[in-house]
Design a protein around this motif. Structure first.
Motif, PDB file in Angstrom:
ATOM      1  N   GLY A  63       0.826  -1.194   0.000  1.00 47.29           N
ATOM      2  CA  GLY A  63       0.000   0.000   0.000  1.00 47.29           C
ATOM      3  C   GLY A  63       0.866   1.253   0.000  1.00 47.29           C
ATOM      4  O   GLY A  63       2.063   1.213   0.291  1.00 47.29           O
ATOM      5  N   LYS A  64       0.242   2.362  -0.338  1.00 46.28           N
ATOM      6  CA  LYS A  64       0.964   3.624  -0.506  1.00 46.28           C
ATOM      7  C   LYS A  64       1.665   4.083   0.776  1.00 46.28           C
ATOM      8  O   LYS A  64       2.832   4.468   0.755  1.00 46.28           O
ATOM      9  CB  LYS A  64       0.001   4.712  -0.991  1.00 46.28           C
ATOM     10  N   GLU A  65       0.959   4.035   1.891  1.00 46.16           N
ATOM     11  CA  GLU A  65       1.514   4.549   3.149  1.00 46.16           C
ATOM     12  C   GLU A  65       2.757   3.772   3.581  1.00 46.16           C
ATOM     13  O   GLU A  65       3.800   4.350   3.882  1.00 46.16           O
ATOM     14  CB  GLU A  65       0.443   4.500   4.238  1.00 46.16           C
ATOM     15  N   GLU A  66       2.647   2.463   3.611  1.00 44.14           N
ATOM     16  CA  GLU A  66       3.768   1.628   4.039  1.00 44.14           C
ATOM     17  C   GLU A  66       4.919   1.688   3.028  1.00 44.14           C
ATOM     18  O   GLU A  66       6.089   1.731   3.409  1.00 44.14           O
ATOM     19  CB  GLU A  66       3.310   0.181   4.232  1.00 44.14           C
ATOM     20  N   PHE A  67       4.592   1.696   1.747  1.00 41.24           N
ATOM     21  CA  PHE A  67       5.604   1.822   0.701  1.00 41.24           C
ATOM     22  C   PHE A  67       6.413   3.103   0.919  1.00 41.24           C
ATOM     23  O   PHE A  67       7.645   3.085   0.912  1.00 41.24           O
ATOM     24  CB  PHE A  67       4.920   1.848  -0.672  1.00 41.24           C
ATOM     25  N   THR A  68       5.704   4.209   1.117  1.00 38.43           N
ATOM     26  CA  THR A  68       6.352   5.509   1.302  1.00 38.43           C
ATOM     27  C   THR A  68       7.207   5.521   2.560  1.00 38.43           C
ATOM     28  O   THR A  68       8.338   6.018   2.550  1.00 38.43           O
ATOM     29  CB  THR A  68       5.288   6.625   1.361  1.00 38.43           C
ATOM     30  N   GLU A  69       6.692   4.949   3.641  1.00 39.61           N
ATOM     31  CA  GLU A  69       7.452   4.897   4.887  1.00 39.61           C
ATOM     32  C   GLU A  69       8.741   4.090   4.716  1.00 39.61           C
ATOM     33  O   GLU A  69       9.802   4.478   5.193  1.00 39.61           O
ATOM     34  CB  GLU A  69       6.602   4.294   6.002  1.00 39.61           C
ATOM     35  N   ARG A  70       8.643   2.979   4.028  1.00 39.43           N
ATOM     36  CA  ARG A  70       9.799   2.084   3.878  1.00 39.43           C
ATOM     37  C   ARG A  70      10.845   2.594   2.896  1.00 39.43           C
ATOM     38  O   ARG A  70      12.044   2.400   3.110  1.00 39.43           O
ATOM     39  CB  ARG A  70       9.350   0.695   3.428  1.00 39.43           C
ATOM     40  N   LEU A  71      10.388   3.224   1.799  1.00 43.15           N
ATOM     41  CA  LEU A  71      11.341   3.621   0.752  1.00 43.15           C
ATOM     42  C   LEU A  71      11.574   5.127   0.659  1.00 43.15           C
ATOM     43  O   LEU A  71      12.433   5.576  -0.099  1.00 43.15           O
ATOM     44  CB  LEU A  71      10.882   3.089  -0.613  1.00 43.15           C
ATOM     45  N   GLY A  72      10.809   5.903   1.410  1.00 38.14           N
ATOM     46  CA  GLY A  72      11.031   7.348   1.418  1.00 38.14           C
ATOM     47  C   GLY A  72      10.551   8.061   0.170  1.00 38.14           C
ATOM     48  O   GLY A  72      10.968   9.182  -0.109  1.00 38.14           O
ATOM     49  N   ARG A  73       9.668   7.434  -0.557  1.00 39.18           N
ATOM     50  CA  ARG A  73       9.056   8.046  -1.738  1.00 39.18           C
ATOM     51  C   ARG A  73       7.730   7.353  -1.985  1.00 39.18           C
ATOM     52  O   ARG A  73       7.507   6.243  -1.501  1.00 39.18           O
ATOM     53  CB  ARG A  73       9.954   7.917  -2.958  1.00 39.18           C
ATOM     54  N   THR A  74       6.858   8.009  -2.732  1.00 35.17           N
ATOM     55  CA  THR A  74       5.571   7.393  -3.021  1.00 35.17           C
ATOM     56  C   THR A  74       5.715   6.397  -4.165  1.00 35.17           C
ATOM     57  O   THR A  74       6.666   6.490  -4.961  1.00 35.17           O
ATOM     58  CB  THR A  74       4.510   8.445  -3.411  1.00 35.17           C
ATOM     59  N   PRO A  75       4.794   5.473  -4.260  1.00 33.18           N
ATOM     60  CA  PRO A  75       4.871   4.510  -5.356  1.00 33.18           C
ATOM     61  C   PRO A  75       4.835   5.171  -6.739  1.00 33.18           C
ATOM     62  O   PRO A  75       5.442   4.661  -7.683  1.00 33.18           O
ATOM     63  CB  PRO A  75       3.625   3.635  -5.152  1.00 33.18           C
ATOM     64  N   ARG A  76       4.145   6.271  -6.862  1.00 38.24           N
ATOM     65  CA  ARG A  76       4.008   6.929  -8.172  1.00 38.24           C
ATOM     66  C   ARG A  76       5.257   7.690  -8.607  1.00 38.24           C
ATOM     67  O   ARG A  76       5.388   8.041  -9.765  1.00 38.24           O
ATOM     68  CB  ARG A  76       2.805   7.867  -8.184  1.00 38.24           C
ATOM     69  N   GLU A  77       6.148   7.968  -7.664  1.00 41.84           N
ATOM     70  CA  GLU A  77       7.385   8.658  -8.036  1.00 41.84           C
ATOM     71  C   GLU A  77       8.267   7.728  -8.864  1.00 41.84           C
ATOM     72  O   GLU A  77       8.207   6.514  -8.719  1.00 41.84           O
ATOM     73  CB  GLU A  77       8.127   9.126  -6.787  1.00 41.84           C
TER      74      GLU A  77
END
Length: 158
Positions: free
Chosen positions: A81-95
């Motif tokens: 999901g977007k929130e966990e992805f962003t937290e883990r990788l420091g960027r949003t999935p769409r970037e």
């Protein structure tokens, strides 16, 4: 972590259906040896949703960059999901995907090489560096999928 450990970890959750295609079951031959995890309390493989996580043991067409054709190599794919992805990788999935990360590197959390923009994370041969993250992410993906299932079930009752 082994494939068997991952299957055992996920299959122990309430309502999880683990699909492991085998010869004669009508599933594509390419999928044999892989595992697909769904939230499906009725035990029926859903036809309208994707699994919340998978374990793949080989390259699929258009998804060869992890080099899963190496001996004893597999990849865990988790819809975080977007929130966990962003937290883990420091960027949003769409970037834009980082180009400095080798999708075949082992024991490293990365954006899925094909489905990263949809919030999927991946780990080739998870081990000591990523075991805790794999466990946490599988729990998150399970909870998200269960919540989606329950929302769909509630809306169909209205």
């Amino acid at each position: 972590m082994t494939i068997e450990e991952i299957i055992e970890l996920v299959s122990g959750r309430d309502g999880v259906l683990v699909l492991t295609p085998s010869e004669g079951d009508g599933r594509p031959e390419l999928s044999r040896g892989d595992a697909f995890f769904y939230y499906s309390p009725d035990g029926v493989v859903p036809t309208t949703v994707q699994p919340f996580a998978t374990v793949v043991t080989k390259n699929y067409p258009g998804d060869e960059s992890s080099r899963l054709d190496r001996p004893d190599t597999f990849r865990v794919n988790i819809h975080a999901g977007k929130e966990e992805f962003t937290e883990r990788l420091g960027r949003t999935p769409r970037e834009a995907a980082r180009t400095d990360v080798d999708p075949g590197v082992e024991d490293t959390l990365i954006a899925h090489p094909v489905y990263g923009t949809a919030g999927w994370l991946a780990i080739v041969n998870p081990a000591s560096n990523t075991e805790a993250a794999v466990r946490e992410l599988l729990d998150t993906a399970y909870r998200l999928d269960r919540a989606r299932y329950e929302r769909r079930a509630d809306s169909s009752r209205d």
